[in-house]
Design an enzyme around this catalytic site. Sequence first.
Site, PDB file in Angstrom:
ATOM      1  CG  ASP A  83      -1.820   1.197   1.291  1.00  0.00           C
ATOM      2  OD1 ASP A  83      -2.899   1.105   0.679  1.00  0.00           O
ATOM      3  OD2 ASP A  83      -1.463   2.231   1.900  1.00  0.00           O
ATOM      4  CG  HIS A 120      -4.862   9.542   0.428  1.00  0.00           C
ATOM      5  ND1 HIS A 120      -3.510   9.473   0.169  1.00  0.00           N
ATOM      6  CD2 HIS A 120      -5.004   9.092   1.701  1.00  0.00           C
ATOM      7  CE1 HIS A 120      -2.882   9.002   1.239  1.00  0.00           C
ATOM      8  NE2 HIS A 120      -3.771   8.771   2.182  1.00  0.00           N
TER       9      HIS A 120
HETATM   10  N1  LIG Z   1      -5.630   6.089   3.726  1.00  0.00           N
HETATM   11  C1  LIG Z   1      -5.129   6.815   4.688  1.00  0.00           C
HETATM   12  O1  LIG Z   1      -5.514   7.965   4.907  1.00  0.00           O
HETATM   13  C2  LIG Z   1      -4.063   6.225   5.548  1.00  0.00           C
HETATM   14  C3  LIG Z   1      -3.693   6.885   6.723  1.00  0.00           C
HETATM   15  C4  LIG Z   1      -2.701   6.298   7.508  1.00  0.00           C
HETATM   16  C5  LIG Z   1      -2.121   5.106   7.117  1.00  0.00           C
HETATM   17  N2  LIG Z   1      -2.495   4.499   5.937  1.00  0.00           N
HETATM   18  C6  LIG Z   1      -1.880   3.228   5.482  1.00  0.00           C
HETATM   19  O2  LIG Z   1      -1.953   2.281   6.538  1.00  0.00           O
HETATM   20  C7  LIG Z   1      -0.645   1.839   6.848  1.00  0.00           C
HETATM   21  C8  LIG Z   1      -0.527   1.454   8.311  1.00  0.00           C
HETATM   22  O3  LIG Z   1      -0.837   2.533   9.151  1.00  0.00           O
HETATM   23  P1  LIG Z   1       0.266   3.349   9.988  1.00  0.00           P
HETATM   24  O4  LIG Z   1       1.563   3.286   9.309  1.00  0.00           O
HETATM   25  O5  LIG Z   1      -0.316   4.680  10.255  1.00  0.00           O
HETATM   26  O6  LIG Z   1       0.318   2.638  11.405  1.00  0.00           O
HETATM   27  P2  LIG Z   1       0.417   1.145  11.980  1.00  0.00           P
HETATM   28  O7  LIG Z   1       0.683   0.161  10.917  1.00  0.00           O
HETATM   29  O8  LIG Z   1      -0.752   0.973  12.878  1.00  0.00           O
HETATM   30  O9  LIG Z   1       1.685   1.272  12.923  1.00  0.00           O
HETATM   31  C9  LIG Z   1       2.960   1.537  12.420  1.00  0.00           C
HETATM   32  C10 LIG Z   1       3.873   1.814  13.621  1.00  0.00           C
HETATM   33  O10 LIG Z   1       3.999   0.626  14.413  1.00  0.00           O
HETATM   34  C11 LIG Z   1       5.372   0.231  14.471  1.00  0.00           C
HETATM   35  N3  LIG Z   1       5.390  -1.233  14.346  1.00  0.00           N
HETATM   36  C12 LIG Z   1       5.048  -1.991  13.273  1.00  0.00           C
HETATM   37  N4  LIG Z   1       5.178  -3.311  13.540  1.00  0.00           N
HETATM   38  C13 LIG Z   1       5.628  -3.391  14.813  1.00  0.00           C
HETATM   39  C14 LIG Z   1       5.951  -4.480  15.653  1.00  0.00           C
HETATM   40  N5  LIG Z   1       5.871  -5.744  15.237  1.00  0.00           N
HETATM   41  N6  LIG Z   1       6.367  -4.211  16.924  1.00  0.00           N
HETATM   42  C15 LIG Z   1       6.467  -2.926  17.366  1.00  0.00           C
HETATM   43  N7  LIG Z   1       6.162  -1.853  16.613  1.00  0.00           N
HETATM   44  C16 LIG Z   1       5.745  -2.074  15.338  1.00  0.00           C
HETATM   45  C17 LIG Z   1       6.064   0.924  13.295  1.00  0.00           C
HETATM   46  O11 LIG Z   1       7.387   1.240  13.614  1.00  0.00           O
HETATM   47  P3  LIG Z   1       8.639   0.792  12.657  1.00  0.00           P
HETATM   48  O12 LIG Z   1       8.327   1.197  11.251  1.00  0.00           O
HETATM   49  O13 LIG Z   1       9.789   1.534  13.255  1.00  0.00           O
HETATM   50  O14 LIG Z   1       8.746  -0.702  12.829  1.00  0.00           O
HETATM   51  C18 LIG Z   1       5.243   2.227  13.203  1.00  0.00           C
HETATM   52  O15 LIG Z   1       5.711   3.153  14.161  1.00  0.00           O
HETATM   53  C19 LIG Z   1       0.225   3.032   6.439  1.00  0.00           C
HETATM   54  O16 LIG Z   1       1.580   2.715   6.390  1.00  0.00           O
HETATM   55  C20 LIG Z   1      -0.407   3.389   5.137  1.00  0.00           C
HETATM   56  O17 LIG Z   1       0.012   2.493   4.112  1.00  0.00           O
HETATM   57  C21 LIG Z   1      -3.461   5.041   5.166  1.00  0.00           C
END
Ligand SMILES: NC(=O)c1ccc[n+]([C@@H]2O[C@H](COP(=O)([O-])OP(=O)(O)OC[C@H]3O[C@@H](n4cnc5c(N)ncnc54)[C@H](OP(=O)(O)O)[C@@H]3O)[C@@H](O)[C@H]2O)c1
Length: 275
Positions: free
Chosen positions: A45, A108
């Site tokens: 994604d 988005h």
């Molecule tokens: N459509 C939208 O408006 C929208 C908005 C937000 C996000 N998104 C999408 O959704 C995806 C996921 O959401 P997100 O990135 O906001 O948050 P998330 O996946 O809920 O959390 C990511 C955070 O958790 C940490 N993490 C991941 N795996 C871990 C583990 N096994 N143990 C400990 N910490 C861990 C990562 O750190 P490290 O990277 O340092 O491991 C990062 O700080 C995004 O990357 C994006 O592709 C879409």
Amino acid sequence: MEQPFLTLNNGISIPQLGLGTWQTPDHEAAACVATALEAGYRLIDTAAVYGNETGVGAGLKVSGLPRDRFFVTTKVWNDCHGYDATLRACEESLARLGLDYVDLYLIHWPAPRQDRYVDTWRALVRLLAEKRTRAIGVSNFEVAHLARVINETGVVPAINQIELHPDFQQRELQAFHREHGILTQSWSPLGQGTLLTHERVLKISRKHGRTPAQTVIRWHLDNNLLVIPKSVKAERIAANFAVFDFRLDAEDMTWLATLDHAGGRIGPHPETADF
Ligand SMILES: NC(=O)c1ccc[n+]([C@@H]2O[C@H](COP(=O)([O-])OP(=O)(O)OC[C@H]3O[C@@H](n4cnc5c(N)ncnc54)[C@H](OP(=O)(O)O)[C@@H]3O)[C@@H](O)[C@H]2O)c1
């Protein structure tokens, strides 16, 4: 155990678990994507606004996987709403990714103050017809926004990608999705990491001998949600995918259901978000 796939409203198959890349720097994206594909992920994604489509595309290429073996999602940003601007934005994303088509193209945010998301949606319908994308959907749409695109165009989005995690479960929106055959994809599925120290999550994780992230990812899968956790760390990327050999039980699900609360939203509200 095999990774699960769900079926979109146009018959396309989509991996239920994928890699998120928001805040993954462009120069690290190729390595993260290659690591993920090596670990077995088949969905990546990204979004124009993440500034990492070039790196994502490079990672897809170095993996050597045939094009029909991976699924790429990208998104049109708020400054490209409207019919012509969206058509151009998609071509620019494809060029950065180095692909002839994406698998899923999303709006988005609805950015309702611009009042152009229906025209943007019409552009996505054309991109689908022209095979620049295999499926089209939206992100951060509320019931009113979904109802409007469906009523005005007759085309139902395949997916709505929304903020969703145990602290913020979006039950009303999920019910609308079910009624209309729209799949729900959870963004910030780990609550951006905040859920991983929650006492209840820790207790369930200990019971199953799993990490807190694996427990929360399993919660999404067991709720029939699509889920895209992000990490830039190779060992976390791999561990977050090692979730297909256990399930949460009824007691775990009941406990986690009670975490839902109105103040659980972390990100912006779609009605006012227009960056
Ligand atoms: N459509 C939208 O408006 C929208 C908005 C937000 C996000 N998104 C999408 O959704 C995806 C996921 O959401 P997100 O990135 O906001 O948050 P998330 O996946 O809920 O959390 C990511 C955070 O958790 C940490 N993490 C991941 N795996 C871990 C583990 N096994 N143990 C400990 N910490 C861990 C990562 O750190 P490290 O990277 O340092 O491991 C990062 O700080 C995004 O990357 C994006 O592709 C879409």
